[in-house]
Design an enzyme around this catalytic site. Structure first.
Site, PDB file in Angstrom:
ATOM      1  N   GLU A  40       0.109  -0.907   5.823  1.00 17.56           N
ATOM      2  CA  GLU A  40       1.222  -0.337   6.608  1.00 17.56           C
ATOM      3  C   GLU A  40       1.063   1.153   6.804  1.00 17.56           C
ATOM      4  O   GLU A  40       1.312   1.675   7.886  1.00 17.56           O
ATOM      5  CB  GLU A  40       2.552  -0.647   5.924  1.00 17.56           C
ATOM      6  CG  GLU A  40       3.758  -0.494   6.848  1.00 17.56           C
ATOM      7  CD  GLU A  40       4.340   0.925   6.861  1.00 17.56           C
ATOM      8  OE1 GLU A  40       5.159   1.201   7.750  1.00 17.56           O
ATOM      9  OE2 GLU A  40       3.985   1.763   5.995  1.00 17.56           O
TER      10      GLU A  40
ATOM     11  N   ASP B 170       0.859  -1.190   0.000  1.00 18.49           N
ATOM     12  CA  ASP B 170       0.000   0.000   0.000  1.00 18.49           C
ATOM     13  C   ASP B 170       0.889   1.232   0.000  1.00 18.49           C
ATOM     14  O   ASP B 170       2.089   1.154   0.298  1.00 18.49           O
ATOM     15  CB  ASP B 170      -0.947   0.013   1.199  1.00 18.49           C
ATOM     16  CG  ASP B 170      -0.223   0.072   2.533  1.00 18.49           C
ATOM     17  OD1 ASP B 170       0.817  -0.634   2.669  1.00 18.49           O
ATOM     18  OD2 ASP B 170      -0.655   0.812   3.435  1.00 18.49           O
TER      19      ASP B 170
END
Lengths: 476, 476
Positions: free
Chosen positions: A166, A100
């Protein structure tokens, strides 16, 4: 075990294909904090999964459940677990990365479209996620591709753990790691961990990172009036919450960064000459750190103390005040209910548990001294432990030796001021050595506009990661 | 000249019609700060104009031009000027009021529809603008109606100045007042001014107000980093703007409200016994002031010092910080560019001009003592003069005598902590006495939800305003 020369050549020969693949990955707008992009994060999980599979990695997409944001329940993107190699005579390394990215809009100040990977004049590969953390994940794919296409066995068993949250607090990951670390779990038998999700100190010298600061986040709450008051009507009539809060916040840290809460700084022993020598060797300078901060505002004017302030000292930062007037213009309000936020960055042996009693005792004493009729309290909100690894472990020997081979220099051995909480989760749950082996440079702008990964860092970094696996196999 | 008994009876006899008219006025949603309601403010100007005309007042709608809000150019609502009576043997009084109101939505917490005047169980007339300031304007209309319908001449010449931008900074009004105060202007020949736009101290005792505090608004600017920094990476590495700003703000005022800037408090002579006696006589209490603040947070526990703190002392309030983290949650930012806002409320002989040098000198000295590498400055933003009238003037004798007649008590003679800037404009431009003669009670909630005007205050207040005109004619 020495790295095959053909591997290094393979990376150079396939450079354009690797960059093309990085462009494909960057094009998927996997912004985990943007609810409207959640499908793209999930798409990215499937993309990573397919890539791993295509190189013979056994994979599983792990459902991490859902979470509620702004009242909307959303599925969390799945984690991608992978395994390749199961030779009990070999070491097993667990590799972590995240697919991400931070949000990005061209209008934020990007010179190029953030989700179209664009090569700059000096070989910079501009694009959101290029360096944080798609580049490193693709570095591992490049290594896998060489071994798969050339039918070479990897020198170690490898496990993968790639996540898609994250940038939004790694929601759901801790539970997964703890569960899979158990006997029979996906990570059972892991001997060491490698995370490639941080950066060099500068633009020249590779680093291996062995420490991170922890954090303890606090709030001082002040209330008194039943509602916001007019300062004309109530000025010099009532105890004003802002007056009390500002006085308390002013007693936490001095202009030089010294923490005024008794006992906090004293918990950390001063560095001896040997330890100072470590910082003396680091390839950095006051000017470079000031350039990274965007102002000539370094607390001290020598490199060693400045780097130690960041890496091996606790710090206290005041972040802001919630509930007071924060707009532009000239509102004349007396805010009724406010809180001031601050955090401590912690280094061993500090923990949220052992510093919080010192923080609350001191602030409560200062509250008592104030003599205000307002209601004032201090509250610990959340925190995380600091982490420091043994740099004599073979995991570090492998990382250092791989760096020497690829870059022909001794890496800077660094501790970082920030936190990567999953590092500690891996270290604790697997009870093994974790190394941070970054690919990108200090000026990559991971969370900023015009994020980039230099072409040479992508290619040399891919070689570094592959070489690290070979060194792991033999390091003592 | 004594008030005709028939006038007082007329007010009581026509109570229901007057309340009906107040309901008509409240129904026009003349919210000056809401751009989508600008037509309603203009409609309200025409409504007031028509009412005045119907009672024989000569009027003019004065175009105040336009202003630009959020990039949209909007016409300002016109001011309504009026004149009735031109007898050079009589005194001439200028009456000011405003027909615009604060915003209101039922969803803000109103118990009734804010723009439908609704009578409560104890005679409260709930509705936006009921007390601020449509009730007082309609009080004057009630007085005019009696004289017109009964063919009675008013005891004084009257000029009116009603505006529709008071809740949005009275834009355009100062220029109009200054222009019309000149020879041949609409206000030429005015002997005194009456403003009915403030409130009693409590719910029992009428007041006459002779003073207002001034204001001087400041900002301390701190910058250093080129952009917001990560506190993990830069904590204990750079001079943090928040640390500097909080230290400076902590040196301005103590917990007890004492101003720490040398010379500010000292500019105001201590009250002697005679002056303390004025505050001793005021019908107020610590408990009542604490109830109005919504908390038991009075700075002192005796009424006299508490009231003097509000009315005859300067005050310093910290309003907030712009540019720092102000949301909920736990962001770990080091804000790069911030400013802290504070204001001083001023009392004679203080002015923004004579306090600002003291403020800037002190803060600049404290900045120098800090020894920070950040860029720090203090800036005066805007201000207004304090105002205090001579309570022995015949204008005040008239207001007090009218109050005694209608309420059978001596009014509380008050100074207010806040500012009504147009007061000073009238006092200066017309060089005459201005009196504040309020209609509503201290708990009317002028800018809050459930604003109300008590039925008795509306009716007795109408009698008060009429009686004041008769007393003006003869007061010495």
């Amino acid at each position: 075990m020495s790295t095959p020369r053909e591997f290094l050549k393979f990376i150079d020969d396939n450079a354009e294909n690797f960059i093309k693949r990085l462009a494909d990955a960057v094009a998927i707008q996997s912004v985990s904090s943007d609810l409207s992009r959640r499908d793209d994060v999930i798409k990215m999980a499937h993309w990573v999964d397919a890539q791993l599979k295509s190189y013979g990695v056994t994979t599983e997409l792990r459902d991490l459940g859902s979470h509620t944001v702004d009242g909307v329940e959303l599925p969390l993107p799945p984690a991608v677990l992978g395994r390749i190699g199961n030779d009990s005579s070999k070491r097993t390394v667990l590799i972590y990365g995240h697919f991400d990215v931070q949000p990005a809009e061209k209008s934020d100040g990007w010179n190029t479209e953030p989700f179209i990977l664009t090569e700059g004049p000096d070989g910079q590969l501009f694009g959101r996620g290029s360096t944080d953390d798609k580049g490193p994940i693709l570095g591992w794919l490049n290594v896998l591709q060489y071994h798969f296409e050339n039918k070479k066995e990897l020198p170690v068993n490898v496990r993968f753990c790639f996540e898609g949250m994250e940038e939004s607090g790694s929601e759901g990951l801790d539970d997964l790691v703890i569960k899979e670390a158990k006997q029979g779990g996906w990570f059972d038998g892991v001997d060491c961990v490698c995370i490639s999700d941080n950066y060099w100190l500068n633009t020249r010298t590779p680093v291996v990172t062995y420490g991170l600061r922890g954090i303890a986040y606090y709030r001082i709450n002040v209330s008194g009036p039943g509602w916001d008051l007019h300062s004309g009507v109530f000025g010099r009539t009532v105890h004003e919450p802002m007056t009390d809060l500002v006085l308390l916040l002013s007693k936490l840290v001095d202009v030089k960064g010294n923490i005024l809460i008794p006992g906090i700084d004293a918990m950390v022993a001063a560095a001896d000459e040997d330890e100072r020598a470590i910082y003396e060797r680091l390839d950095s300078s006051v000017a470079e750190i000031e350039a990274a901060a965007g102002g000539k505002i370094a607390l001290v004017d020598n490199k060693v103390d400045l780097l130690m302030g960041r890496m091996r000292s606790p710090s206290l930062s005041l972040h802001g005040i919630e509930g007071a007037f924060s707009g532009s213009g000239g509102k004349t309000v007396i805010p009724a209910k406010i809180n001031g936020k601050f955090s401590l960055r912690l280094v061993p042996p500090q923990t949220p548990e052992n510093v919080t009693p010192l923080v609350t005792k001191y602030i409560n004493e200062e509250i008592a001294k104030l003599g205000s009729k307002n209601t004032i309290s201090v509250e610990y909100l959340n925190g995380g432990l600091p982490w420091m690894a043994d740099i004599k472990h073979w995991n570090y020997e492998a990382a250092r030796e791989a760096t020497r081979q690829i870059y022909q220099v001794e890496p800077d051995m660094t501790r970082e001021g920030g936190s990567i909480p999953v590092t500690l989760t891996f270290a604790d749950a697997l009870a093994c050595s974790v190394v941070l082996l970054p690919m990108g440079r200090g000026d990559d702008g991971a969370h900023s506009t015009n994020e980039k990964l230099d072409r040479s860092n992508f290619l040399q970094g891919s070689k570094l990661l592959g070489t690290y696996l070979y060194e792991l196999a033999s390091a003592k």
